[in-house]
Write a protein that holds these residues in place. Structure first.
Motif, PDB file in Angstrom:
ATOM      1  N   TYR A  45       0.822  -1.210   0.000  1.00  0.00           N
ATOM      2  CA  TYR A  45       0.000   0.000   0.000  1.00  0.00           C
ATOM      3  C   TYR A  45       0.860   1.265   0.000  1.00  0.00           C
ATOM      4  CZ  TYR A  45      -4.066  -2.901   0.920  1.00  0.00           C
ATOM      5  OH  TYR A  45      -5.052  -3.839   0.818  1.00  0.00           O
ATOM      6  N   GLY A  46       2.176   1.076  -0.016  1.00  0.00           N
ATOM      7  CA  GLY A  46       3.070   2.233  -0.021  1.00  0.00           C
ATOM      8  C   GLY A  46       3.200   2.880   1.347  1.00  0.00           C
ATOM      9  N   VAL A  47       2.761   2.175   2.376  1.00  0.00           N
ATOM     10  CA  VAL A  47       2.765   2.761   3.717  1.00  0.00           C
ATOM     11  C   VAL A  47       4.082   2.496   4.437  1.00  0.00           C
ATOM     12  CG1 VAL A  47       1.768   2.507   6.024  1.00  0.00           C
ATOM     13  CG2 VAL A  47       0.279   2.753   4.048  1.00  0.00           C
ATOM     14  N   SER A  62      -2.187   7.571   7.743  1.00  0.00           N
ATOM     15  CA  SER A  62      -1.027   6.764   8.100  1.00  0.00           C
ATOM     16  C   SER A  62      -0.146   7.508   9.076  1.00  0.00           C
ATOM     17  CB  SER A  62      -0.249   6.346   6.841  1.00  0.00           C
ATOM     18  OG  SER A  62       0.940   7.054   6.696  1.00  0.00           O
ATOM     19  N   ALA A  69     -14.080  10.342  15.941  1.00  0.00           N
ATOM     20  CA  ALA A  69     -14.879  11.218  15.082  1.00  0.00           C
ATOM     21  C   ALA A  69     -14.243  11.357  13.703  1.00  0.00           C
ATOM     22  CB  ALA A  69     -15.020  12.587  15.737  1.00  0.00           C
ATOM     23  N   ARG A  72     -14.770   8.238  11.727  1.00  0.00           N
ATOM     24  CA  ARG A  72     -16.151   8.208  11.282  1.00  0.00           C
ATOM     25  C   ARG A  72     -16.324   9.049  10.018  1.00  0.00           C
ATOM     26  NH1 ARG A  72     -18.985   9.594  16.461  1.00  0.00           N
ATOM     27  NH2 ARG A  72     -19.355  11.546  15.374  1.00  0.00           N
ATOM     28  N   SER A  76     -17.407   7.805   6.334  1.00  0.00           N
ATOM     29  CA  SER A  76     -18.553   8.417   5.663  1.00  0.00           C
ATOM     30  C   SER A  76     -18.165   8.966   4.303  1.00  0.00           C
ATOM     31  CB  SER A  76     -19.120   9.557   6.513  1.00  0.00           C
ATOM     32  OG  SER A  76     -19.454   9.075   7.781  1.00  0.00           O
TER      33      SER A  76
ATOM     34  N   MET B   1     -23.694  10.423   3.764  1.00  0.00           N
ATOM     35  CA  MET B   1     -24.341  10.245   5.053  1.00  0.00           C
ATOM     36  C   MET B   1     -24.345  11.511   5.891  1.00  0.00           C
ATOM     37  SD  MET B   1     -23.605   6.460   6.496  1.00  0.00           S
ATOM     38  CE  MET B   1     -22.013   6.119   5.819  1.00  0.00           C
ATOM     39  N   GLN B   3     -22.220  12.911   7.878  1.00  0.00           N
ATOM     40  CA  GLN B   3     -21.637  13.003   9.213  1.00  0.00           C
ATOM     41  C   GLN B   3     -20.647  14.162   9.266  1.00  0.00           C
ATOM     42  OE1 GLN B   3     -22.072  11.154  11.927  1.00  0.00           O
ATOM     43  NE2 GLN B   3     -23.537   9.692  11.105  1.00  0.00           N
ATOM     44  N   VAL B   4     -20.678  14.873  10.358  1.00  0.00           N
ATOM     45  CA  VAL B   4     -19.682  15.936  10.508  1.00  0.00           C
ATOM     46  C   VAL B   4     -18.801  15.631  11.713  1.00  0.00           C
ATOM     47  CG1 VAL B   4     -20.921  17.832   9.410  1.00  0.00           C
ATOM     48  CG2 VAL B   4     -21.373  17.257  11.796  1.00  0.00           C
ATOM     49  N   LEU B   5     -17.651  16.252  11.745  1.00  0.00           N
ATOM     50  CA  LEU B   5     -16.753  16.070  12.878  1.00  0.00           C
ATOM     51  C   LEU B   5     -17.399  16.593  14.149  1.00  0.00           C
ATOM     52  CD1 LEU B   5     -13.365  17.182  11.312  1.00  0.00           C
ATOM     53  CD2 LEU B   5     -13.941  14.902  12.088  1.00  0.00           C
ATOM     54  N   ASP B   6     -17.177  15.869  15.245  1.00  0.00           N
ATOM     55  CA  ASP B   6     -17.721  16.301  16.528  1.00  0.00           C
ATOM     56  C   ASP B   6     -17.189  17.659  16.924  1.00  0.00           C
ATOM     57  OD1 ASP B   6     -17.541  13.038  18.061  1.00  0.00           O
ATOM     58  OD2 ASP B   6     -19.109  13.986  16.877  1.00  0.00           O
ATOM     59  N   GLY B 202       1.646   2.630  -5.126  1.00  0.00           N
ATOM     60  CA  GLY B 202       1.867   4.010  -5.538  1.00  0.00           C
ATOM     61  C   GLY B 202       1.046   5.041  -4.796  1.00  0.00           C
ATOM     62  N   GLN B 203       0.197   4.601  -3.853  1.00  0.00           N
ATOM     63  CA  GLN B 203      -0.744   5.571  -3.298  1.00  0.00           C
ATOM     64  C   GLN B 203      -0.349   6.050  -1.896  1.00  0.00           C
ATOM     65  OE1 GLN B 203      -4.446   3.875  -2.068  1.00  0.00           O
ATOM     66  NE2 GLN B 203      -3.853   1.838  -2.698  1.00  0.00           N
ATOM     67  N   ALA B 204       0.953   6.056  -1.622  1.00  0.00           N
ATOM     68  CA  ALA B 204       1.401   6.475  -0.295  1.00  0.00           C
ATOM     69  C   ALA B 204       0.922   7.882   0.016  1.00  0.00           C
ATOM     70  CB  ALA B 204       2.917   6.430  -0.222  1.00  0.00           C
ATOM     71  N   ILE B 205       0.521   8.107   1.258  1.00  0.00           N
ATOM     72  CA  ILE B 205       0.173   9.470   1.633  1.00  0.00           C
ATOM     73  C   ILE B 205       1.132   9.951   2.717  1.00  0.00           C
ATOM     74  CG2 ILE B 205      -2.249   9.216   1.030  1.00  0.00           C
ATOM     75  CD1 ILE B 205      -2.759   9.176   4.101  1.00  0.00           C
ATOM     76  N   PRO B 207       1.888  11.488   6.066  1.00  0.00           N
ATOM     77  CA  PRO B 207       1.137  11.763   7.294  1.00  0.00           C
ATOM     78  C   PRO B 207       1.355  13.170   7.834  1.00  0.00           C
ATOM     79  CG  PRO B 207       2.752   9.998   7.620  1.00  0.00           C
ATOM     80  CD  PRO B 207       2.910  10.477   6.220  1.00  0.00           C
ATOM     81  N   LEU B 211      -2.469  18.227   8.149  1.00  0.00           N
ATOM     82  CA  LEU B 211      -2.957  18.190   9.524  1.00  0.00           C
ATOM     83  C   LEU B 211      -3.306  19.610   9.954  1.00  0.00           C
ATOM     84  CD1 LEU B 211      -0.443  15.815  11.324  1.00  0.00           C
ATOM     85  CD2 LEU B 211      -2.794  15.332  10.702  1.00  0.00           C
ATOM     86  N   GLN B 215      -5.058  19.239  15.346  1.00  0.00           N
ATOM     87  CA  GLN B 215      -4.651  17.831  15.347  1.00  0.00           C
ATOM     88  C   GLN B 215      -3.217  17.669  15.848  1.00  0.00           C
ATOM     89  OE1 GLN B 215      -5.705  17.141  11.236  1.00  0.00           O
ATOM     90  NE2 GLN B 215      -7.243  15.628  11.822  1.00  0.00           N
ATOM     91  N   GLN B 218      -3.308  18.003  19.540  1.00  0.00           N
ATOM     92  CA  GLN B 218      -3.891  16.757  20.029  1.00  0.00           C
ATOM     93  C   GLN B 218      -2.842  15.638  20.065  1.00  0.00           C
ATOM     94  OE1 GLN B 218      -7.300  16.558  20.740  1.00  0.00           O
ATOM     95  NE2 GLN B 218      -6.762  14.603  21.646  1.00  0.00           N
TER      96      GLN B 218
END
Lengths: 81, 350
Positions: A45-47, A62, A69, A72, A76, B1, B3-6, B202-205, B207, B211, B215, B218
């Motif tokens: 997955y390239g991770v 990652s 939240a 979620r 969604s 759906m 949903q929103v962040l709390d 190929g789909q590495a993101i 991290p 942000l 976050q 946090q």
């Protein structure tokens, strides 16, 4: 929906699995959660920063443990409308 | 759906107010710690500061509070700063770098890249599969645990600038030289073959990207909680031993048996340090107490590096990708480097 938690089994990987289960339970959706511990498969997955979260074969997070939240919201966002 | 962040991300102003408040509270507690134990033990309880048991208890209480406060502050700041860096970014920076320059860069990036030992194997495979030379990858893997930002912060708070610079420089030199040597001996044949067969998706993101400041804050708070939860028993044992050494071991005890001129002091320190597995932060109180009793700084730095850089759990993880020959060579090269650093600094700082 198939959700995969990628990680060799460290503390944070277990935390991410727990958070994901909570998020799925809260959403009440039908999703299968799988753990991927095999390095070759994780790398597929390239991770490089574990733990990682994969929803329907797309890496969505990652290197950190998001909050319930956030997971979620990620689920969604990935769900077909 | 829908949903929103709390939690709605807080405003910039809210963040500044929160962080400033936290900083003021931290400084207040740090100041209070300098006085509260004198007041409690000698004032309220009427104990005598000349009594050895009282003095040992005083040292223990004072040091526990001080080290805990230092750890909270340092871990938080380091985690927030490090959240801007990632293994993915480091690999992109190292891609196409030759040995030599690559080793230097890898060691420096190893210091600032957020990295936990459970990511050692994915990072190793990711680097090698992306064409980063093996020696350069090893420089990264050595520097990463050895020159630890939390240890840097603790050393600076407890021993000052000079020792801190010596520690960073020494760790980088060991990582650069050891990685370079491992690259020279064509150690590729001692890497498990599956590493070279692994295909990178190929789909590495990254991290570190995308942000929010919320976050990152946090993450800082969580990291403080995680590390403290993990190391508090070691910390209490370390501070307890430190307090006993502080109160009961005669001054200059170690100067007599393991002073700067001692032949085997460093070797023994490294031999004890390798099987010991602890966070750099956990052994700091002991290092401080031992230093007070005349153990030379070179020996102590060597001990610290051996504890954090060569640990059994990490060796077991690395065994998944390295054959025993390379693993043994890795331990030998890093161990020799640490011993050399110990003797050199005992000589220089004496």
């Amino acid at each position: 929906m198939i959700i995969k938690v990628l990680g060799p089994g460290c503390t944070n990987c277990k935390n991410l699995e727990r958070v994901t289960k909570e998020a799925v339970a809260e959403l009440g959706i039908d999703a299968r959660i799988e753990k991927v511990e095999d390095y070759a498969e994780i790398m597929g997955y390239g991770v490089m920063s574990t733990p990682a979260l994969v929803i329907d074969e797309t890496v969505v997070s990652s290197g950190r443990v998001p909050k319930v939240a956030e997971v979620r919201a990620l689920i969604s966002a990935a769900a077909p409308a | 759906m829908g949903q929103v962040l709390d939690r709605v991300p807080s405003t910039r102003r809210g963040q500044v107010v929160t962080l400033t408040g936290a900083a003021i509270a931290w400084i207040g507690l740090y100041w209070l710690n300098e006085h509260v134990w004198d007041w409690l033990l000698y004032g309220a309880l009427g104990l005598h500061s000349t009594d050895r048991v009282t003095e040992t208890i005083h040292f223990f209480l004072y040091d526990t509070a001080k080290i805990t406060l230092l750890l909270i502050g340092i871990i938080f700041v380091v985690t927030v700063l490090r959240s801007f860096m990632s293994v993915e970014r480091t690999r992109a920076l190292l891609g196409g770098k030759r040995e030599g320059v690559g080793n230097v860069m890898a060691a420096a990036l190893g210091v600032i890249t957020p990295f936990c030992s459970c990511s050692a194997v994915p990072a190793f495979i990711g680097f090698v599969a992306a064409g980063v030379p093996l020696g350069v990858t090893m420089s990264f893997l050595i520097a990463s645990p050895m020159v630890n930002e939390i240890a840097i912060g603790m050393l600076f708070s407890l021993f000052g600038l000079k020792v801190t610079i010596v520690y960073i420089a020494a760790g980088l030199v060991v990582a650069i030289v050891a990685g370079w040597i491992l690259g020279r001996v064509h150690a590729e044949r001692w890497v498990e073959p599956f590493v070279f067969e692994t295909r990178l998706g190929g789909q590495a993101i990254d991290p570190a990207a995308g942000l929010t400041m919320d976050q990152r804050i946090q993450m800082g708070v969580e990291e403080v909680a995680t590390i403290l939860r993990k190391i508090w028993p070691y910390l209490l044992v370390g501070i307890g031993l430190g307090a006993v050494i502080h109160g009961w071991v005669p001054t200059d005890f170690f100067t007599t048996y393991a002073g700067p001129g001692s032949t085997f002091g460093v070797l023994i320190a490294v031999a004890i340090g390798i099987p010991l597995y602890s966070n750099a932060a956990g052994i700091m109180p002991m290092v401080q107490a031992l230093y007070e009793k005349g153990l030379p700084m070179g020996t102590l730095l060597a001990f610290m590096m051996a504890v954090v850089a060569l640990s059994l759990p990490e060796m077991i993880l690395l065994r998944r990708v390295l054959k025993p020959q390379l693993l043994a060579l890795f331990i030998a090269v890093v161990g020799t480097g640490i011993v050399a650093i110990g003797y050199l600094f005992n000589y220089l700082l004496a």
